[in-house]
Design a protein around this motif. Sequence first.
Motif, short mmCIF file in Angstrom:
data_model
loop_
_atom_site.label_atom_id
_atom_site.label_comp_id
_atom_site.label_asym_id
_atom_site.label_seq_id
_atom_site.Cartn_x
_atom_site.Cartn_y
_atom_site.Cartn_z
N GLU A 38 -8.43 -18.79 -12.37
CA GLU A 38 -8.02 -17.39 -12.22
C GLU A 38 -9.18 -16.63 -11.59
O GLU A 38 -10.26 -16.51 -12.18
CB GLU A 38 -7.69 -16.80 -13.58
CG GLU A 38 -6.61 -17.57 -14.29
CD GLU A 38 -5.61 -16.68 -14.97
OE1 GLU A 38 -5.95 -15.53 -15.29
OE2 GLU A 38 -4.46 -17.14 -15.17
N ASN A 39 -8.96 -16.15 -10.38
CA ASN A 39 -10.01 -15.50 -9.62
C ASN A 39 -9.99 -14.00 -9.89
O ASN A 39 -9.01 -13.33 -9.60
CB ASN A 39 -9.77 -15.80 -8.13
CG ASN A 39 -10.97 -15.51 -7.28
OD1 ASN A 39 -12.08 -15.32 -7.80
ND2 ASN A 39 -10.77 -15.49 -5.98
N VAL A 40 -11.09 -13.51 -10.45
CA VAL A 40 -11.14 -12.13 -10.92
C VAL A 40 -11.86 -11.24 -9.90
O VAL A 40 -12.91 -11.62 -9.38
CB VAL A 40 -11.87 -12.09 -12.29
CG1 VAL A 40 -12.16 -10.65 -12.72
CG2 VAL A 40 -11.04 -12.81 -13.35
N ASN A 41 -11.31 -10.09 -9.63
CA ASN A 41 -11.97 -9.11 -8.76
C ASN A 41 -13.04 -8.39 -9.59
O ASN A 41 -12.71 -7.68 -10.55
CB ASN A 41 -10.92 -8.12 -8.25
CG ASN A 41 -11.52 -7.06 -7.35
OD1 ASN A 41 -12.74 -6.88 -7.30
ND2 ASN A 41 -10.66 -6.34 -6.64
N LEU A 107 -13.48 -8.71 -2.06
CA LEU A 107 -12.62 -8.84 -3.25
C LEU A 107 -13.11 -9.95 -4.17
O LEU A 107 -13.06 -9.85 -5.40
CB LEU A 107 -11.19 -9.20 -2.81
CG LEU A 107 -10.37 -8.15 -2.07
CD1 LEU A 107 -9.08 -8.78 -1.56
CD2 LEU A 107 -10.07 -6.97 -2.99
N ASP A 108 -13.56 -11.02 -3.54
CA ASP A 108 -13.92 -12.23 -4.29
C ASP A 108 -15.23 -12.08 -5.05
O ASP A 108 -15.41 -12.64 -6.13
CB ASP A 108 -14.04 -13.38 -3.27
CG ASP A 108 -13.74 -14.73 -3.87
OD1 ASP A 108 -13.36 -14.80 -5.04
OD2 ASP A 108 -13.89 -15.74 -3.15
N SER A 109 -16.18 -11.32 -4.46
CA SER A 109 -17.54 -11.29 -5.00
C SER A 109 -17.99 -9.92 -5.49
O SER A 109 -19.02 -9.81 -6.16
CB SER A 109 -18.52 -11.73 -3.91
OG SER A 109 -18.49 -10.78 -2.85
N GLU A 194 -17.87 -21.50 -8.01
CA GLU A 194 -16.51 -21.36 -8.57
C GLU A 194 -15.99 -19.93 -8.44
O GLU A 194 -14.79 -19.69 -8.31
CB GLU A 194 -16.48 -21.81 -10.03
CG GLU A 194 -17.24 -20.90 -10.97
CD GLU A 194 -17.41 -21.49 -12.38
OE1 GLU A 194 -17.84 -22.65 -12.47
OE2 GLU A 194 -17.14 -20.79 -13.35
N LEU A 195 -16.93 -18.94 -8.46
CA LEU A 195 -16.53 -17.53 -8.41
C LEU A 195 -16.10 -17.09 -7.00
O LEU A 195 -15.43 -16.07 -6.86
CB LEU A 195 -17.69 -16.64 -8.87
CG LEU A 195 -18.15 -16.80 -10.32
CD1 LEU A 195 -19.47 -16.08 -10.55
CD2 LEU A 195 -17.09 -16.27 -11.27
N THR A 196 -16.50 -17.82 -5.98
CA THR A 196 -16.31 -17.33 -4.60
C THR A 196 -15.97 -18.46 -3.62
O THR A 196 -16.81 -18.89 -2.83
CB THR A 196 -17.62 -16.64 -4.10
OG1 THR A 196 -18.70 -17.56 -4.29
CG2 THR A 196 -17.89 -15.35 -4.81
N SER A 197 -14.72 -18.93 -3.68
CA SER A 197 -14.32 -20.04 -2.79
C SER A 197 -13.58 -19.57 -1.54
O SER A 197 -13.38 -20.36 -0.61
CB SER A 197 -13.34 -20.97 -3.52
OG SER A 197 -13.81 -21.35 -4.76
MG MG Z 1 -14.15 -14.56 -7.06
#
Ligand code: MG
Length: 501
Positions: A38-41, A107-109, A194-197
């Motif tokens: 689950e990728n969190v903003n 958005l990702d980082s 893992e946080l920013t693919s």
């Molecule tokens: Mg992310």
Amino acid sequence: MDRHFDTSYYHQIATSLVLPDRPYINGRFVEGCDVVYENVNPATGRTFSTISFCSARHVDQAVDAARAVFDSGVWSRSRPEHRKDVLLTLARLIRENATELAVMESLDSGKPIKDCLHEIGTEVPNFFQWYAELIDKTFGKVAPTGDDVTAFVVQEAIGVVGAIVPWNFPLLMTAWKVAPALAAGCSVILKPAELTSLTALRLAELASLAGVPDGVFNVLPGYGHDIGQAMGRHQGIDAMTFTGSGVVGAQILGYAAQSNLKPVGLELGGKSPFIVLEDAPLTDDLIANAVNAAFWNAGQNCTANMRQIVHASRKEEFLHKVEAKVAALKTGDPLDPETEIGPLVSWKQRDRVQGFIDKGMEEGARLVTGNRNLDRQGFYLDPVVFDNVKADMVIAREEIFGPVLGVIGVQDDDEALQLARDTEYGLHATVFTRDIDRALHFARQLPCGVVGINGFTEGDVKTPFGGYRRSGSLSRDKGVEAMQQYVQTKTVWIRSLRGVD
Ligand code: MG
Ligand code: NAP
């Protein structure tokens, strides 16, 4: 207002983005394993996408594809002009897609869109262009011999490269590794943090469009302890290149030692000084450099010049001006083009940095500004300036990786140099002085890979970047020197048979 400078413009792009959600292997997106990430903003704390992560079997698949295409020679032994053309096309495609990539990265980082646009619109394509142009301008050597023999030395691509990168500059760190490795003719398997693919996965798609053959560039989203470790231990990977923490860097050296003795290039952390000698004029430019050196990317920067060593006679004025500059920094929505400080990348990182701030107060550093409750959603921290930092405090010794600037007063140049050197790291330093002799003395005496005089800078693509001491291995990213991680030399001796019956 130009629509490109409007927050709503970037939010609109954000809602229409097609986000990659699975591994990219052998020229296509493939099914991942059961682990759905689950990728969190970081700006909202809410999940905005899911990514199907890899398992060890994907590492095997990627290595098989990367090895097969390497051995086929379609990329590794192709004409230099061909690889150059393809990488120049990739640079163009990145420029054409820079706005979408920048929004994805933000958005990702949680990185401010202003920084993402610069990194992805300018720096990332420049890396691919610069190494593309190097390909047909780099030659081997012919050794001096007698006429009866000829000896030449060529540099050959090392093979399958495993690259592992961190979350603080996701696509830029990817470009630092991937551009020279592809230019050398290697096949690459990249594991993003893992946080920013997201942007690395999109880059792989653009690389295929540009003409990079299937299997030459693979991106494996997943957990470090899992697939990062599997890469480090893989017998089919010929070299590893890593940017991240010293702890994980040491683990990767261990994996190499326990598997096939693959060479490992390491770019690790830092605790870099920013030194203001007593003759330095405290101009707006110096203050802007001091603040940027500590707070760029919310301090999540391996070269962050957090230890600011200032001559005692200038300290009061310096603090006063830094405080005013920090008060004017805009913290907020990363998609607002005026935002200078976004959230930290995760709750974990935010809590870790808050722990350092609490420790600094407990150890007696004086809080000049910051550390207010910002009352925002997301992983924000109010940038902190500390005075009266002492060399033995935890905040002066350990890498914080967050928006914290600490000032240490000194009486003279010798004390400044002694304090600056008093660290186990050696990545970067900045020195401000009017006196070129003093500047050169510091530049020569500071045990670190990059020194900026009268400006905080990491240099550009042309110059090597890497650390002394625990900040890295002998490997360098950037510059011609980066190629050394991805090639090996072969010597060929040809004996003349002239006159031999
Ligand atoms: Mg992310
Ligand atoms: P990190 O924990 O070392 O992670 C870096 C990368 O290694 C991530 O992709 C991570 O995957 C992976 N990893 C974690 N455990 C692993 C294992 N056992 N085997 C193989 N790979 C593994 O560092 P970070 O927290 O992402 O980044 C912050 C650190 O990086 C700081 O210390 C900073 O100074 C350093 N850094 C250095 C530079 C430089 O150029 N010298 C640049 C940027 C950052 P996961 O994402 O799944 O954990």
